[in-house]
Design a protein around this motif. Structure first.
Motif, PDB file in Angstrom:
ATOM      1  N   ARG A   1      57.286  38.325  34.494  1.00  0.00           N
ATOM      2  CA  ARG A   1      58.157  39.466  34.806  1.00  0.00           C
ATOM      3  C   ARG A   1      59.625  39.092  34.670  1.00  0.00           C
ATOM      4  NH1 ARG A   1      53.543  40.112  37.548  1.00  0.00           N
ATOM      5  NH2 ARG A   1      52.646  42.219  37.531  1.00  0.00           N
ATOM      6  N   GLU A   2      59.980  37.920  35.135  1.00  0.00           N
ATOM      7  CA  GLU A   2      61.379  37.513  35.042  1.00  0.00           C
ATOM      8  C   GLU A   2      61.807  37.365  33.584  1.00  0.00           C
ATOM      9  OE1 GLU A   2      65.064  37.056  36.257  1.00  0.00           O
ATOM     10  OE2 GLU A   2      63.365  37.523  37.571  1.00  0.00           O
ATOM     11  N   GLY A   3      60.891  36.885  32.741  1.00  0.00           N
ATOM     12  CA  GLY A   3      61.219  36.722  31.334  1.00  0.00           C
ATOM     13  C   GLY A   3      61.444  38.035  30.604  1.00  0.00           C
ATOM     14  N   LEU A   4      60.861  39.114  31.098  1.00  0.00           N
ATOM     15  CA  LEU A   4      60.992  40.417  30.446  1.00  0.00           C
ATOM     16  C   LEU A   4      62.033  41.311  31.116  1.00  0.00           C
ATOM     17  CD1 LEU A   4      57.256  41.345  29.718  1.00  0.00           C
ATOM     18  CD2 LEU A   4      58.861  39.997  28.348  1.00  0.00           C
ATOM     19  N   ARG A   5      62.626  40.852  32.175  1.00  0.00           N
ATOM     20  CA  ARG A   5      63.562  41.684  32.937  1.00  0.00           C
ATOM     21  C   ARG A   5      64.739  42.173  32.077  1.00  0.00           C
ATOM     22  NH1 ARG A   5      65.259  42.183  38.574  1.00  0.00           N
ATOM     23  NH2 ARG A   5      67.511  42.580  38.682  1.00  0.00           N
ATOM     24  N   GLY A   6      65.251  41.294  31.226  1.00  0.00           N
ATOM     25  CA  GLY A   6      66.398  41.673  30.396  1.00  0.00           C
ATOM     26  C   GLY A   6      66.069  42.788  29.428  1.00  0.00           C
ATOM     27  N   VAL A   7      64.933  42.681  28.756  1.00  0.00           N
ATOM     28  CA  VAL A   7      64.503  43.735  27.831  1.00  0.00           C
ATOM     29  C   VAL A   7      64.319  45.048  28.572  1.00  0.00           C
ATOM     30  CG1 VAL A   7      62.617  44.501  26.321  1.00  0.00           C
ATOM     31  CG2 VAL A   7      63.414  42.143  26.220  1.00  0.00           C
ATOM     32  N   TYR A   8      63.687  44.961  29.729  1.00  0.00           N
ATOM     33  CA  TYR A   8      63.434  46.159  30.534  1.00  0.00           C
ATOM     34  C   TYR A   8      64.741  46.839  30.937  1.00  0.00           C
ATOM     35  CZ  TYR A   8      60.979  48.889  34.194  1.00  0.00           C
ATOM     36  OH  TYR A   8      60.443  49.878  34.970  1.00  0.00           O
TER      37      TYR A   8
END
Length: 273
Positions: A124-131
């Motif tokens: 989740r932390e790795g995708l937070r920026g894209v989100y």
């Protein structure tokens, strides 16, 4: 008392979809929501709303796909959103633009964008920026027509590996993005399964102004809100109390699976619709 919207994807399923508007109005509902409108021409949906004196208060952006055809098949193929999925930004933007076109035709003030699923090698932390980038773009586009973008935490029992699961995480995201028209869809069914302490969650989050819509269902089987773990009459009284203080004036979607039939199971709503 709270204002309730019939979720036409889950209620009145013994009827063809376009006939569910009339059934909802006949039972006393003044508003509707559903998952997706894209299988039907927007002008036909608008005509059903107007003919039955109903407001459209919510629907979802497409869960996937970059064309009308792929939008309409994405859900059945397991898609659960693209907002947090790297490499699918163009697909996400196409879906949001299509949703905004329908929202204009249906005079719908809010659109839910589903976050998507985590792959086995993702965090989740790795995708937070894209989100966050996708949500910021969507909020800017929606603001041009005065509409809200909603994000919804969903439990991983119903949707395994869904990106967003908790109210605190959703509110952190909304606060970090900083768009006034980006808000949280608070489904009390998911809140109870993931976190519990539902009344205190209402007292914590409704006063922030960041909750844009709520939904209900009985827990754990997602039937009517008169069976299961949650004391809905008490929760409705909490919502009323918060509304009287100026913290809530929205709709509550009835997103549950009737045990027998929709109309037959509306005893819980007697005097509320």
């Amino acid at each position: 008392m709270p204002r309730f919207a019939a979720n036409l994807s889950m209620l009145y399923t013994d009827l063809p979809f376009m006939d569910r508007f009339e059934a909802a109005a006949r039972d006393g509902f003044k508003a509707v929501e559903y998952l997706f409108p894209y299988a039907f021409p927007a002008n036909e949906l608008s005509a059903r709303l107007k003919a039955n004196g109903l407001q459209q208060v919510l629907f979802n952006a497409p869960p996937g796909g970059d064309s009308p055809e792929t939008n309409n098949t994405a859900w059945e193929q397991g898609a659960r959103g693209t907002a947090s999925v790297p490499g699918r930004e163009a697909e996400f933007r196409y879906g949001v633009q299509r949703a905004l076109e329908y929202a204009a035709a249906l005079d719908c003030p809010r659109i839910h964008v589903m976050a998507g699923l985590l792959a086995d090698d993702q965090t989740r932390e790795g995708l937070r920026g894209v989100y966050m980038d996708n949500l910021h773009w969507a909020a800017v586009e929606a603001a041009k027509s005065g509409r809200d973008i909603l994000i919804e935490p969903i439990n991983t029992r119903d949707v395994p590996r869904f990106f967003l699961n908790r109210q605190d995480h959703a509110h952190d995201i909304v606060e970090a993005v900083g768009a006034l028209n980006l808000r949280v869809q608070m489904d009390l069914y998911h809140v109870q399964i993931v976190e519990g302490d539902v009344a205190m969650k209402l007292r914590k989050y409704l006063p922030t102004g960041r909750v844009g819509h709520m939904q209900i269902a009985g827990v754990p089987q997602r039937h009517e809100p008169d069976i299961g773990e949650l004391n809905h009459p008490y929760l409705f009284s909490v919502i009323d109390e918060l509304a009287a203080e100026g913290h809530w004036d929205g709709w509550i979607g009835c997103e549950y699976r009737p045990r027998v039939g929709t109309s037959e199971g509306l005893g819980w709503a007697r005097g509320l619709l």
